[in-house]
Design a protein around this motif. Sequence first.
Motif, short mmCIF file in Angstrom:
data_model
loop_
_atom_site.label_atom_id
_atom_site.label_comp_id
_atom_site.label_asym_id
_atom_site.label_seq_id
_atom_site.Cartn_x
_atom_site.Cartn_y
_atom_site.Cartn_z
N LEU A 37 83.88 -64.98 -43.48
CA LEU A 37 84.61 -66.26 -42.92
C LEU A 37 85.59 -66.43 -42.08
O LEU A 37 85.66 -67.16 -41.08
N SER A 38 86.63 -65.26 -42.17
CA SER A 38 87.78 -65.11 -41.59
C SER A 38 87.22 -64.52 -40.15
O SER A 38 87.83 -65.13 -39.08
N THR A 71 85.74 -70.04 -34.40
CA THR A 71 85.94 -71.41 -34.28
C THR A 71 87.21 -72.01 -34.14
O THR A 71 87.35 -73.15 -33.80
N GLY A 72 88.14 -71.12 -34.39
CA GLY A 72 89.43 -71.90 -34.54
C GLY A 72 89.80 -72.25 -35.71
O GLY A 72 88.89 -72.18 -36.63
N PRO A 73 91.00 -72.90 -36.02
CA PRO A 73 91.24 -73.33 -37.37
C PRO A 73 90.52 -74.57 -37.77
O PRO A 73 90.01 -75.36 -36.83
N LEU A 100 92.92 -73.71 -42.48
CA LEU A 100 92.43 -72.35 -42.81
C LEU A 100 92.27 -71.64 -41.34
O LEU A 100 91.56 -72.43 -40.61
N THR A 101 92.61 -70.30 -41.26
CA THR A 101 92.49 -69.55 -40.18
C THR A 101 91.59 -68.18 -40.45
O THR A 101 91.65 -67.89 -41.52
N GLY A 102 91.47 -67.68 -39.51
CA GLY A 102 91.01 -66.28 -39.52
C GLY A 102 92.10 -65.23 -39.97
O GLY A 102 91.72 -64.24 -40.66
N GLY A 150 79.19 -77.45 -33.50
CA GLY A 150 79.27 -76.49 -32.07
C GLY A 150 80.71 -75.79 -32.04
O GLY A 150 80.73 -75.73 -30.99
N LYS A 151 81.64 -75.99 -32.78
CA LYS A 151 83.13 -75.76 -32.65
C LYS A 151 82.95 -73.92 -32.29
O LYS A 151 82.32 -73.38 -32.94
N GLY A 152 83.56 -73.65 -31.40
CA GLY A 152 83.75 -72.20 -31.03
C GLY A 152 83.02 -71.80 -29.67
O GLY A 152 81.95 -72.40 -29.51
#
Length: 581
Positions: A300-301, A307-309, A329-331, A370-372
């Motif tokens: 997921l990270s 995708t970004g946060p 949450l972020t990578g 469709g983020k990222g």
Amino acid sequence: MIAAVVWVGVKANTIKSALDSAAGLVPQLKQEIVASDAQSASSTVMQLREYTSSARQATEDPVWTLASVVPWIGPNMSAVSEVSRSADDVASLGLIPLVKVYESLNWDALVPSPSGADIEPLKIAAPSVASSAYAVRASSDRLERIDTTLLLPQVAGPLNQAIDELKQASSALSSAADAASIAPAMLGAEGPKNYLLVIQNNAEARASGGIPGALAVLTLEDGRLSLGAQSSASDVGTFTPSFPVDLQQQQIYSTRLGKYMQDVNLTPDFPTAAGTAQAMWEKKTGQRVDGVISIDPVALSYILQATGPVAINGPELAVVKSAGLPNELTGSNVVQTLLSDVYAKIQQPKLQDAYFSGVAKEIFSALSKGKGEGKALVAGITRGAEEGRILLWSATADQQSVLSKYSISGSVSGPSVSPAQFGVYFNDGTGAKMDYYVKRTVQLIKECPADGYEQTTVRVTSTNTAPRDAATSLPAYVTGGGAFGVPPGTVQTNIVVYGPVQATVESAKVDGQRTPFAPYIHASRPVGVVSQQLTPGESRSVDLTFGKIVQHTEPNLVVTPTVQPVKDVILPNENATCGDR
């Protein structure tokens, strides 16, 4: 006669120059493909084809053909002819069609979006990719049939290099062809597909990664992604009688495999785990899913890096927001948040489940919108699959047959398993979330042959890095509180090691001293199991030695994906010093 020799020499120079020029364009072509510069790649391929065509025409010259039957020099000239023909076939039948369809693929359009991903170009490209894969594979096979013992070093060297490069290209193209053949249907191009999404929690080890935690139904239709019913493994309940599992796995992992959703992946064989999970979900909900997808927080990270946060603001998370967990949450923070902080700051398991479900919803909501950037997302998913953090099983036999060729299937037998493969898997015996604190390394040590057979020792070194006062400083939910007979702060792990087919597991040692172990057989592979306890700060090494290994290929290693980077867990192979025998 002299004229013929001179003519052959001229042709040899022509062939060498043309093939060298073609080879010189390959790195440039790779860069253009990586950069998605389809126009430049197309131009480069056409130049490359001019060179390979020139080399092929030179080898078809009558004088060259006649000289190819002359003893001693003939086999070398025939080999050069085969290399030239293969290079031209690869260019004309492999690269040119491939680059043409590559121009039509828009990676960003393949990313799920509210309007759906554009799967049609992938469907159109599938036959061309399959044809290209066949052409390259045929050329590779043709070169491998050449007897290199009859060749001069000047010819054998480039030939072997060409064979190696074609093998790599053939493998990559075959994978692309397989993906193109099943991806459209699995993405819902022929009707909606429902998959049971299982998020494995690496803080409590299971053979394929971690205990199943949050569950959800993931629906794909024409590239549109949506998250349906959400649940948790504990909500699925207990099944009595348990679902049937084959006898070999039942002996190793007990009937718990078919009794609890939390234990379906005590076995490292994901098709077994996924098929059981599908049956449990249907029994509980009445819904029969089309497949099972497993993912862990580390994967997921990788997705969040693309995708970004994502903001954590769903209404179902209102109760736990006051716990002081991140608002987004972020990578960088998702692994620690999901595998450690949530247990320190939320005591009730039900609220923990709610948090996990909410996080899954937010992340997959970002994906559905469709983020990222497309290529970054594909790269993250690919990385997760390569590390065994993303696993996929299809209930459709034809699709599963293709998936079984690759590591994403999580199979312990079949075409995805290399001949001399070893597997090291971890199952928690603490009944808690202490594996977040365990650091491990795994190494293969090739021992001296015995009785004409290979021998290999698998060394697993584990360290409990939990604080010395873990029994009191960590939540009881993390330590287990001694509920299963393991003192708080101590970690108990069942270390399960698989050897290659037909080998035997000979012995086990802990820190150099012989220790009892449980021997089994699964899918014709020997299995050794050692149970280990580690107090805070304690480190131990377990060695399991396998003998009667009939495979002479270089051994490789597959391990349970943990919180650690895989590159830190798997150490380079080591060879014992055997001396003269």
